[in-house]
Scaffold this motif. Structure first.
Motif, PDB file in Angstrom:
ATOM      1  N   LYS A   1      31.750   2.310  46.320  1.00  0.00           N
ATOM      2  CA  LYS A   1      30.664   2.452  47.300  1.00  0.00           C
ATOM      3  C   LYS A   1      31.106   3.431  48.387  1.00  0.00           C
TER       4      LYS A   1
ATOM      5  N   ALA B   1      30.222   9.762  53.313  1.00  0.00           N
ATOM      6  CA  ALA B   1      28.819   9.963  53.702  1.00  0.00           C
ATOM      7  C   ALA B   1      28.682   9.947  55.220  1.00  0.00           C
TER       8      ALA B   1
ATOM      9  N   THR C   1      31.201   5.806  50.932  1.00  0.00           N
ATOM     10  CA  THR C   1      30.339   5.643  52.103  1.00  0.00           C
ATOM     11  C   THR C   1      30.987   6.233  53.340  1.00  0.00           C
TER      12      THR C   1
ATOM     13  N   SER D   1      23.489  14.900  48.299  1.00  0.00           N
ATOM     14  CA  SER D   1      24.102  13.822  47.537  1.00  0.00           C
ATOM     15  C   SER D   1      24.419  12.679  48.473  1.00  0.00           C
ATOM     16  N   TYR D   2      24.860  11.579  47.920  1.00  0.00           N
ATOM     17  CA  TYR D   2      25.166  10.402  48.731  1.00  0.00           C
ATOM     18  C   TYR D   2      26.264  10.687  49.742  1.00  0.00           C
ATOM     19  N   THR D   3      27.318  11.352  49.311  1.00  0.00           N
ATOM     20  CA  THR D   3      28.449  11.616  50.208  1.00  0.00           C
ATOM     21  C   THR D   3      28.320  12.923  50.974  1.00  0.00           C
TER      22      THR D   3
ATOM     23  N   LYS E   1      25.646  11.871  56.754  1.00  0.00           N
ATOM     24  CA  LYS E   1      24.558  11.344  55.933  1.00  0.00           C
ATOM     25  C   LYS E   1      24.050  10.000  56.448  1.00  0.00           C
TER      26      LYS E   1
END
Length: 444
Positions: free
Chosen positions: A444, A112, A109, A69-71, A117
């Protein structure tokens, strides 16, 4: 703690996206949507109030299981109809959910980054991408978001670490009889990294200028047409124009997109001696802005050409543009500049010559801002860390080859490696995180 936020701009819209990240994301989706959909597949679901059973909306639900996933955590997205009542209804339910809280700006973010990430340069690229207003800013931000800058710095860091390992092996194990020339290839590689860093730093600040916009300033005597020129370039009445001399008392800025490059053009007070205290301050500010500008447009009156007022000529650098206005008020063609410079004749009243001047401005912006093929240095903190790294490498090389000790050289190498690590986040950078991530939007 599980966080949530609206990731799209608040207000009436066709679609609004609410994002959730954390351990309770799955529980929220089960309760609201009746079950977790297959990972990474969009599914249409009725969202129901967990207490009353009332339908809040029919939404597209997306599920991203950790770590894909994004995070890096479990993440859910609700793609809602964008009406205010719909969005507020879902946000109210989430706000009352035990264990959930509203995300801080940039917190998705930041998570992440903390889950590995992305590195700090990629996070900064994302911030620049969301703020990009021109094509060139978008391209630069995307290159950084794709990891170009991070890979460059990490490559240098890896080379220095390998060299540092060899230097420290020679220090720590002298009894092992290691070859004396063991570190020679390492020092050659370190010299190569230092040369590349210096070339990277010697970029006239292109990447930083591109993020902020090229600073262009129009200077000239009172009533020469500076405000009229700014209005013509901006294609709107951005500045008051009057026949009365000295009406512009302060610096007036207009941001423009010229050929995909961001340019901030400033109109300034006319340069002349005056006893008016307010106008005198305006002249001082005009000179100060001209001294800081990336590009100066020096404007003269065609009726006095080729004579030029000394005050304007004094602030005109070698790479400035000479603009001669009011060509519609003189017969025949305009003569050249006494010093052989190229002259841009224009008439702000008729529009003659403005397209050519605009082309020259665009070319100047491209010359000063185009980063070329190499990743651009985009932040002052990058520049500071690279300068620290270069200084440490200079000390290390001087120490080894001009009578220093290997121990001191190894310490300098550690400082150099740490400086590079601070750029990408490979060392302790807690004090930088708040500054970097709060540039991002909520959600975000």
């Amino acid at each position: 703690m599980t966080i949530f936020a609206q990731s799209t701009v608040p207000g009436r819209s066709a679609i609004a996206v609410i994002r959730i990240s954390g351990a309770l994301a799955g529980n929220v989706v089960k309760r609201l949507a009746g079950g977790i959909p297959p990972s990474r597949r969009a599914c249409l679901r009725a969202l129901r109030h967990p207490k009353t059973g009332e339908i809040l909306d029919r939404a597209v639900v997306l599920w991203f299981a950790s770590p894909a996933s994004y995070t890096g955590e479990d993440v859910a997205e609700f793609h809602l109809h964008g009406g205010r009542a719909v969005v507020d209804g879902v946000l109210e339910v989430l706000a009352a959910w035990p264990g959930l809280r509203v995300a801080e700006p940039g917190e998705f973010t930041r998570r992440a980054f903390e889950y590995g990430k992305m590195d700090l340069t990629e996070a900064e690229g994302l911030a620049d991408l969301t703020a990009a207003e021109t094509r060139s800013q978008r391209r630069q931000a995307l290159r950084q978001l794709d990891g170009e800058l991070g890979r460059l710095y990490e490559g240098w860091r890896s080379t220095l670490m390998r060299g540092m390992a060899l230097v420290e092996a020679q220090i720590d194990f002298p009894e092992e009889g290691l070859p004396e020339d063991l570190t020679e290839p390492a020092w050659d590689n370190i010299r190569g990294v230092l040369q590349e860093i210096r070339q990277h730093l010697d970029d006239q600040g292109r990447g930083e200028r591109l993020r902020e916009g090229l600073s262009a300033v129009i200077v000239g005597a009172p009533n020469v047409g500076k405000s009229s020129l700014l209005n013509c370039l901006a294609r709107r009445d951005a500045v008051i124009v009057s026949d009365q001399a000295g009406t512009t008392r302060d610096v007036v800025e207009v941001a423009m997109d010229l050929g995909g490059y961001p340019v901030v053009v400033a109109d300034t007070a006319g340069l002349r001696r005056t006893d008016d205290e307010v106008e005198k301050e305006g002249v001082r500010r005009a000179r100060a802005r001209a001294s800081e500008a990336d590009l100066i447009l020096a404007m003269f009156d065609a009726r006095n050409w080729p004579e030029t007022d000394p005050a304007t000529r004094d602030v005109l650098p070698n790479d400035g543009l000479v603009v001669v206005n009011k060509t519609d008020l003189i017969p025949g063609s305009l003569g050249g500049a006494p010093d052989g410079r190229r002259v841009w004749p224009v008439s702000c009243r008729t529009g003659a010559g403005l397209d050519e001047l605009l082309g020259a401005l665009t070319a100047a912006a491209e010359e000063r801002l185009d980063p070329g093929f190499a990743p651009a240095l985009t932040r002052a903190r990058h520049r500071g860390a690279l300068e620290t790294c270069a200084t440490a490498l200079d000390r290390a090389l001087e120490g080894v080859f001009v009578g220093g000790t290997a121990e001191l050289a190894g310490e300098d190498l550690r400082h150099a490696v740490a400086a590079l690590g601070r750029i990408t986040g490979r060392v302790d950078v807690e004090d930088l995180l708040d500054v970097i991530f709060r540039e991002l939007c909520i959600g975000k």
